[in-house]
Design a protein around this motif. Structure first.
Motif, PDB file in Angstrom:
ATOM      1  N   THR A 144      51.749-100.092 -65.446  1.00  0.00           N
ATOM      2  CA  THR A 144      50.676-100.255 -64.434  1.00  0.00           C
ATOM      3  C   THR A 144      50.466 -99.037 -63.729  1.00  0.00           C
ATOM      4  OG1 THR A 144      51.342-101.970 -64.263  1.00  0.00           O
ATOM      5  CG2 THR A 144      49.061-101.666 -62.814  1.00  0.00           C
ATOM      6  N   ALA A 145      51.363 -98.209 -62.667  1.00  0.00           N
ATOM      7  CA  ALA A 145      50.879 -97.162 -61.908  1.00  0.00           C
ATOM      8  C   ALA A 145      50.986 -96.467 -63.063  1.00  0.00           C
ATOM      9  CB  ALA A 145      52.425 -97.100 -61.564  1.00  0.00           C
ATOM     10  N   ALA A 146      52.029 -96.015 -64.418  1.00  0.00           N
ATOM     11  CA  ALA A 146      51.724 -94.937 -65.584  1.00  0.00           C
ATOM     12  C   ALA A 146      50.937 -95.068 -65.917  1.00  0.00           C
ATOM     13  CB  ALA A 146      52.644 -94.704 -65.945  1.00  0.00           C
ATOM     14  N   ALA A 147      49.549 -96.207 -66.342  1.00  0.00           N
ATOM     15  CA  ALA A 147      48.193 -95.802 -67.045  1.00  0.00           C
ATOM     16  C   ALA A 147      47.492 -95.646 -66.144  1.00  0.00           C
ATOM     17  CB  ALA A 147      48.451 -97.939 -67.415  1.00  0.00           C
ATOM     18  N   TYR A 148      47.845 -96.075 -64.634  1.00  0.00           N
ATOM     19  CA  TYR A 148      46.486 -95.567 -63.318  1.00  0.00           C
ATOM     20  C   TYR A 148      46.621 -93.420 -63.712  1.00  0.00           C
ATOM     21  CZ  TYR A 148      43.785 -94.495 -59.586  1.00  0.00           C
ATOM     22  OH  TYR A 148      43.304 -93.598 -58.842  1.00  0.00           O
ATOM     23  N   LEU A 149      47.723 -93.318 -63.741  1.00  0.00           N
ATOM     24  CA  LEU A 149      47.962 -91.516 -63.794  1.00  0.00           C
ATOM     25  C   LEU A 149      47.213 -91.220 -64.628  1.00  0.00           C
ATOM     26  CD1 LEU A 149      51.106 -92.034 -61.573  1.00  0.00           C
ATOM     27  CD2 LEU A 149      49.250 -90.864 -60.814  1.00  0.00           C
ATOM     28  N   ARG A 150      47.930 -91.910 -65.767  1.00  0.00           N
ATOM     29  CA  ARG A 150      47.688 -91.359 -67.201  1.00  0.00           C
ATOM     30  C   ARG A 150      45.630 -91.052 -67.372  1.00  0.00           C
ATOM     31  NH1 ARG A 150      50.335 -94.080 -70.797  1.00  0.00           N
ATOM     32  NH2 ARG A 150      51.661 -92.443 -70.881  1.00  0.00           N
ATOM     33  N   GLU A 151      45.557 -92.123 -66.470  1.00  0.00           N
ATOM     34  CA  GLU A 151      43.515 -92.122 -66.559  1.00  0.00           C
ATOM     35  C   GLU A 151      43.024 -91.353 -65.904  1.00  0.00           C
ATOM     36  OE1 GLU A 151      41.692 -95.981 -64.922  1.00  0.00           O
ATOM     37  OE2 GLU A 151      42.639 -97.371 -66.808  1.00  0.00           O
ATOM     38  N   GLN A 152      43.999 -90.988 -64.495  1.00  0.00           N
ATOM     39  CA  GLN A 152      43.899 -89.490 -63.835  1.00  0.00           C
ATOM     40  C   GLN A 152      44.332 -88.038 -64.541  1.00  0.00           C
ATOM     41  OE1 GLN A 152      41.822 -90.572 -61.069  1.00  0.00           O
ATOM     42  NE2 GLN A 152      42.218 -92.681 -61.510  1.00  0.00           N
ATOM     43  N   GLY A 153      44.697 -87.703 -65.357  1.00  0.00           N
ATOM     44  CA  GLY A 153      44.844 -87.305 -66.579  1.00  0.00           C
ATOM     45  C   GLY A 153      46.089 -86.426 -66.663  1.00  0.00           C
ATOM     46  N   PHE A 154      47.452 -87.165 -65.951  1.00  0.00           N
ATOM     47  CA  PHE A 154      47.700 -86.831 -65.782  1.00  0.00           C
ATOM     48  C   PHE A 154      48.246 -87.304 -67.625  1.00  0.00           C
ATOM     49  CE2 PHE A 154      47.273 -87.160 -61.515  1.00  0.00           C
ATOM     50  CZ  PHE A 154      48.527 -86.106 -60.743  1.00  0.00           C
ATOM     51  N   PRO A 155      49.545 -85.557 -68.147  1.00  0.00           N
ATOM     52  CA  PRO A 155      50.029 -86.558 -69.095  1.00  0.00           C
ATOM     53  C   PRO A 155      51.508 -86.869 -68.363  1.00  0.00           C
ATOM     54  CG  PRO A 155      50.640 -83.773 -68.706  1.00  0.00           C
ATOM     55  CD  PRO A 155      49.670 -84.074 -67.763  1.00  0.00           C
ATOM     56  N   VAL A 156      51.716 -88.007 -69.619  1.00  0.00           N
ATOM     57  CA  VAL A 156      52.413 -88.848 -68.755  1.00  0.00           C
ATOM     58  C   VAL A 156      54.298 -88.676 -70.232  1.00  0.00           C
ATOM     59  CG1 VAL A 156      54.197 -91.151 -68.717  1.00  0.00           C
ATOM     60  CG2 VAL A 156      51.668 -90.190 -67.518  1.00  0.00           C
ATOM     61  N   LEU A 157      55.389 -89.021 -70.352  1.00  0.00           N
ATOM     62  CA  LEU A 157      56.599 -89.062 -70.883  1.00  0.00           C
ATOM     63  C   LEU A 157      56.795 -90.447 -70.708  1.00  0.00           C
ATOM     64  CD1 LEU A 157      57.480 -87.938 -73.819  1.00  0.00           C
ATOM     65  CD2 LEU A 157      59.287 -86.768 -71.686  1.00  0.00           C
ATOM     66  N   ASP A 158      57.163 -91.782 -71.163  1.00  0.00           N
ATOM     67  CA  ASP A 158      57.454 -92.287 -71.428  1.00  0.00           C
ATOM     68  C   ASP A 158      58.897 -92.755 -72.294  1.00  0.00           C
ATOM     69  OD1 ASP A 158      57.621 -95.450 -71.563  1.00  0.00           O
ATOM     70  OD2 ASP A 158      56.206 -95.798 -71.829  1.00  0.00           O
ATOM     71  N   LEU A 159      59.347 -92.608 -71.341  1.00  0.00           N
ATOM     72  CA  LEU A 159      61.326 -93.117 -71.609  1.00  0.00           C
ATOM     73  C   LEU A 159      61.778 -94.446 -72.294  1.00  0.00           C
ATOM     74  CD1 LEU A 159      63.619 -91.131 -69.149  1.00  0.00           C
ATOM     75  CD2 LEU A 159      62.043 -89.946 -70.839  1.00  0.00           C
ATOM     76  N   ASP A 160      60.789 -95.168 -71.784  1.00  0.00           N
ATOM     77  CA  ASP A 160      61.213 -96.647 -72.935  1.00  0.00           C
ATOM     78  C   ASP A 160      61.305 -96.707 -74.074  1.00  0.00           C
ATOM     79  OD1 ASP A 160      62.760 -98.197 -70.640  1.00  0.00           O
ATOM     80  OD2 ASP A 160      61.145 -99.483 -70.302  1.00  0.00           O
ATOM     81  N   GLN A 161      59.543 -95.674 -74.343  1.00  0.00           N
ATOM     82  CA  GLN A 161      58.894 -95.920 -75.531  1.00  0.00           C
ATOM     83  C   GLN A 161      59.566 -95.043 -76.217  1.00  0.00           C
ATOM     84  OE1 GLN A 161      56.540 -97.681 -77.099  1.00  0.00           O
ATOM     85  NE2 GLN A 161      57.019 -96.149 -78.487  1.00  0.00           N
ATOM     86  N   LEU A 162      60.023 -93.610 -75.560  1.00  0.00           N
ATOM     87  CA  LEU A 162      60.791 -93.148 -76.178  1.00  0.00           C
ATOM     88  C   LEU A 162      61.983 -93.279 -77.024  1.00  0.00           C
ATOM     89  CD1 LEU A 162      61.401 -90.085 -77.092  1.00  0.00           C
ATOM     90  CD2 LEU A 162      61.697 -89.133 -74.779  1.00  0.00           C
ATOM     91  N   THR A 163      62.813 -94.705 -75.803  1.00  0.00           N
ATOM     92  CA  THR A 163      63.361 -95.004 -76.422  1.00  0.00           C
ATOM     93  C   THR A 163      63.971 -95.888 -77.523  1.00  0.00           C
ATOM     94  OG1 THR A 163      65.043 -94.904 -74.307  1.00  0.00           O
ATOM     95  CG2 THR A 163      66.022 -96.116 -75.439  1.00  0.00           C
TER      96      THR A 163
END
Ligand SMILES: CC(C)(COP(=O)(O)OP(=O)(O)OC[C@H]1O[C@@H](n2cnc3c(N)ncnc32)[C@H](O)[C@@H]1O)[C@@H](O)C(=O)NCCC(=O)NCCS
Ligand SMILES: Nc1ncnc2c1ncn2[C@@H]1O[C@H](COP(=O)(O)OP(=O)(O)OP(=O)(O)O)[C@@H](O)[C@H]1O
Length: 190
Positions: free
Chosen positions: A17-36
């Motif tokens: 939920t926090a990552a989604a908010y930060l992404r909306e604010q323009g931060f690139p996000v690398l999601d290690l669960d998704q990468l796994t």
């Protein structure tokens, strides 16, 4: 220059939920669960190593069956460590190659447990009250209390992570309050 924020916290405390908010604010996000998940679906080297340790029953249609593997490793801390030893080098390779013009968010639920702290410049932890964490986990994943306890017990305690983090945001009192805390975090970065 890329600077990395390690976003971490206990299971079901609100990191995504926090990552989604930060992404909306323009931060690139690398999601290690998704990468796994991607590695366990498509990386032949990773699939082969996991199968060699855990047996062919953890494969379905040539991919790792994560639900089956999860039932095995979350029931035995030694087996979980063995899995992490296989996945970690593949995750680190992607992390090392990833660049961003400024801040990059590394969404890493087990940043501490996997030994990734030396790869980040700042640690942001999402926390919530343990009872709320348990309720959210049971509701979201439709698991029993005893299995939820095992999943929580497979990770470092929230208080230990909070003591080691640079910043802590709390999701106990709802999303709007969490977003306000994240907004303050962003303002202090700039
Ligand atoms: C055990 C696996 C197969 C379960 O897959 P599944 O799709 O059912 O769950 P998912 O990956 O979405 O994880 C759910 C939550 O479990 C917790 N979790 C995942 N890996 C770990 C771990 N090594 N230790 C403790 N908790 C973990 C996290 O809170 C995570 O958000 C998978 O999580 C896995 O391979 N984990 C090991 C790799 C790893 O350490 N990933 C995290 C990198 S930070
Ligand atoms: N601040 C909040 N207020 C109310 N509910 C929340 C809040 N943050 C998250 N939730 C809910 O709690 C559950 C867990 O949140 P989320 O999936 O973001 O956690 P997570 O930490 O990413 O979990 P995991 O470790 O399994 O990846 C979800 O159902 C989400 O909608």
């Amino acid at each position: 220059m890329t600077r990395i924020i390690g976003l971490t916290g206990g299971i079901a405390t609100g990191k995504s939920t926090a990552a989604a908010y930060l992404r909306e604010q323009g931060f690139p996000v690398l999601d290690l669960d998704q990468l796994t998940h991607d590695l366990e679906a498509h990386d032949q080297d990773v699939i082969q190593q996991i199968t060699a340790v855990f047996g062919p029953a953890v494969q379905t249609d040539g991919q790792i069956d994560r639900k089956k593997l999860g039932r095995i490793v979350f029931a035995d801390p030694h087996l979980l460590k063995q899995l992490v030893r296989i996945i970690n080098p593949a995750l680190l390779k992607v992390i090392a190659e990833k660049t961003a013009p400024d801040w990059l968010i590394l969404d890493a639920p087990t940043l501490f447990e996997n030994g990734f702290t030396s790869y980040v410049d700042l640690i942001l932890m999402v926390t919530c009250e343990p009872m709320i964490q348990m309720q959210r986990l049971i509701t979201r994943d439709q698991v029993s209390i005893s299995w939820a306890s095992r999943l929580i017990g497979a990770q470092w305690p929230q208080r230990t992570k909070a003591a080691l983090a640079d910043q802590v945001v709390d999701s106990t009192q709802g999303k709007q309050k969490l977003y306000r805390e994240l907004q303050r975090f962003i303002e202090n970065l700039r």
